[in-house]
Design an enzyme around this catalytic site. Structure first.
Site, PDB file in Angstrom:
ATOM      1  N   GLU A 127      37.547  15.332   9.835  1.00 59.11           N
ATOM      2  CA  GLU A 127      38.247  14.053   9.666  1.00 59.11           C
ATOM      3  C   GLU A 127      39.320  14.124   8.581  1.00 59.11           C
ATOM      4  O   GLU A 127      39.500  13.209   7.776  1.00 59.11           O
ATOM      5  CB  GLU A 127      37.251  12.925   9.357  1.00 59.11           C
ATOM      6  CG  GLU A 127      36.289  12.636  10.500  1.00 59.11           C
ATOM      7  CD  GLU A 127      35.415  11.413  10.258  1.00 59.11           C
ATOM      8  OE1 GLU A 127      35.245  11.018   9.077  1.00 59.11           O
ATOM      9  OE2 GLU A 127      34.898  10.847  11.228  1.00 59.11           O
ATOM     10  N   GLU A 198      31.702  12.543  17.569  1.00 61.83           N
ATOM     11  CA  GLU A 198      30.750  11.634  16.927  1.00 61.83           C
ATOM     12  C   GLU A 198      30.764  10.280  17.632  1.00 61.83           C
ATOM     13  O   GLU A 198      31.682   9.487  17.436  1.00 61.83           O
ATOM     14  CB  GLU A 198      31.077  11.436  15.438  1.00 61.83           C
ATOM     15  CG  GLU A 198      30.846  12.661  14.582  1.00 61.83           C
ATOM     16  CD  GLU A 198      31.052  12.381  13.100  1.00 61.83           C
ATOM     17  OE1 GLU A 198      31.039  11.185  12.702  1.00 61.83           O
ATOM     18  OE2 GLU A 198      31.225  13.349  12.333  1.00 61.83           O
TER      19      GLU A 198
END
Length: 423
Positions: A127, A198
């Site tokens: 991320e 995710e």
């Protein structure tokens, strides 16, 4: 617990176990590695392989994961002139050394898919796009460097970067979030598949916050929409099993219990009705894997909030009928039949005719933990207590000066506590 957890995941319809690699547990002291006991990464991957599943290995080595320092080892902050996670030579040297250590370990054990092993994909960084702007001109070169470094390790399998829309070729950009079927812009190249690294099954609990659970219907809707709309070929639940943050490994304000409302709860017990509902979804998807993987795609609009997605080969067909309306049931005509779609639901039609799964229809009993006795804790020797180490010789732990001592530099992360006396 590993064999039982993996077995429960496999019975729930999973094909892949995804795991982070935590730098600060594997190299707690610079140059001294720990892959023993519950940190035996090779043994864990071999157990997954033994049960017929694949592995997605998120090497990081910054992993976030609501884990202390995001997985970075404490000693790293003492490296001269270091700045984490950017185009900084000291950081890149140590990052590359650890990533290469993990990759070479996997190669030596023949654990990559081309070697006959279960690892089919790996992740570099985590991320990064969320923080990249803070590093200004040192951000983009770091992304390019990390990508090239990973690819040059020649694992024979793809690498991915999550939430990194500009991931350099051949790195695959992936989605994290609750509704990637709606928010994901898609792969940044036609040669890359749509991957969801995710899919948040609930929200990890924080001290002082109410727990936030996610309904099985909502999770199933999101998965089905990602497969249908984005031609998604990989969905990973974060978490499918979260477990427990033992000792001092949880990050700030994160509770000891981690993702207790996941399909397998904190203790590894089946959490109903989430586990069963997703198992039915997985079975329905796999039933139509041929048209999903190789069929011609087409989409239809049945109204402002209703749509259809069809994957068709010469011999097979699967359809996803979607109703986004959260309040009203929708009746639509598809082919030669009429279908009733519940509010905010997706119906999966095998052979484009027969409904085999409805995301809003929950068949499993709700809210039960399926408990079984695996160990009796009626003996004091069965219990363990985590204790902060208290120095026996106070004088050896005392620092005196006419300044405030920076906490971590003083404690060296051996304790969370520092006792100040001032005058």
């Amino acid at each position: 617990m590993w064999p039982r957890l993996i077995e429960s995941a496999r019975e729930g319809g999973l094909d892949v176990i995804q795991t982070y690699v935590f730098w600060n547990v594997h190299e707690p002291i610079q140059g001294q590695y720990n892959f023993e006991g519950r940190y035996d990464l090779v043994k864990f991957i071999r157990e997954i392989h033994a049960q017929g599943l694949y592995v997605s290995l998120r090497v990081g080595p910054f992993v976030e994961a609501e884990w202390k320092y995001g997985g970075l080892p404490f000693w790293l902050r003492g490296v001269p002139n270091i700045t984490f996670r950017c185009n900084n030579e000291p950081y890149k040297v140590h990052m590359q050394k650890f990533v290469a250590k993990i990759v070479n370990m996997m190669k030596d054990e023949n654990l990559y898919y081309p070697q006959g092993g279960p690892i089919i994909i790996s992740q570099i960084e985590n991320e990064y796009k969320l923080v990249q702007a803070a590093f200004h001109s040192r951000g983009p070169p770091y992304v390019r460097w990390a990508a090239a470094m990973a690819v040059n390790l020649q694992t024979g399998i793809p690498w991915m970067m999550c939430k990194q829309d500009d991931a350099p070729d051949p790195i695959i950009n992936t989605c994290n979030g609750l509704i990637c079927g709606e928010t994901f812009h898609g792969p940044n190249s036609p040669n890359k598949p749509a991957l969801w690294t995710e899919n948040w099954t609930s929200r990890y609990p924080l001290y002082g916050h109410d727990p936030r659970f996610r309904s099985p219907a909502d999770i199933a809707f999101a998965v089905a929409l990602f497969i249908a709309r984005k031609k998604g070929s990989f969905v990973s639940y974060y978490m499918y099993h979260g477990g427990t943050n033992f000792g001092r490994f949880a990050s700030s304000y994160v509770t000891t219990s981690y993702y207790d409302g996941a399909p397998l709860d904190e203790y590894g017990l089946i959490w109903q009705s989430t586990w069963s509902h997703l198992r039915e979804l997985h079975a329905a998807v796999k039933q139509s894997e041929e048209p999903l993987l190789s069929g011609a795609y087409s989409n239809y609009s049945f109204g402002e909030q209703q749509e259809g997605h069809v994957f068709k080969t010469e011999s097979n067909c699967v359809a996803f009928l979607v109703n986004f309306d959260k309040h009203k049931t929708s009746n639509i005509q598809f082919g030669e039949a009429s279908f009733q779609l519940a509010p905010k639901s997706i119906s999966i039609l095998s052979s484009c005719r027969r409904v085999v799964f409805e995301t809003a229809k929950i068949n499993a009993q709700h809210g039960l933990r399926t408990a079984q006795v695996v160990q009796y804790l009626n003996n004091v020797d069965s219990w363990k207590v985590f204790k902060e180490p208290i120095p026996l010789a106070i004088n050896n732990s005392t620092h005196i000066g006419n300044r405030l001592f920076e906490h971590l530099s003083t404690t060296k992360d051996e304790t969370d506590y520092l006792w100040y006396l001032t005058r």
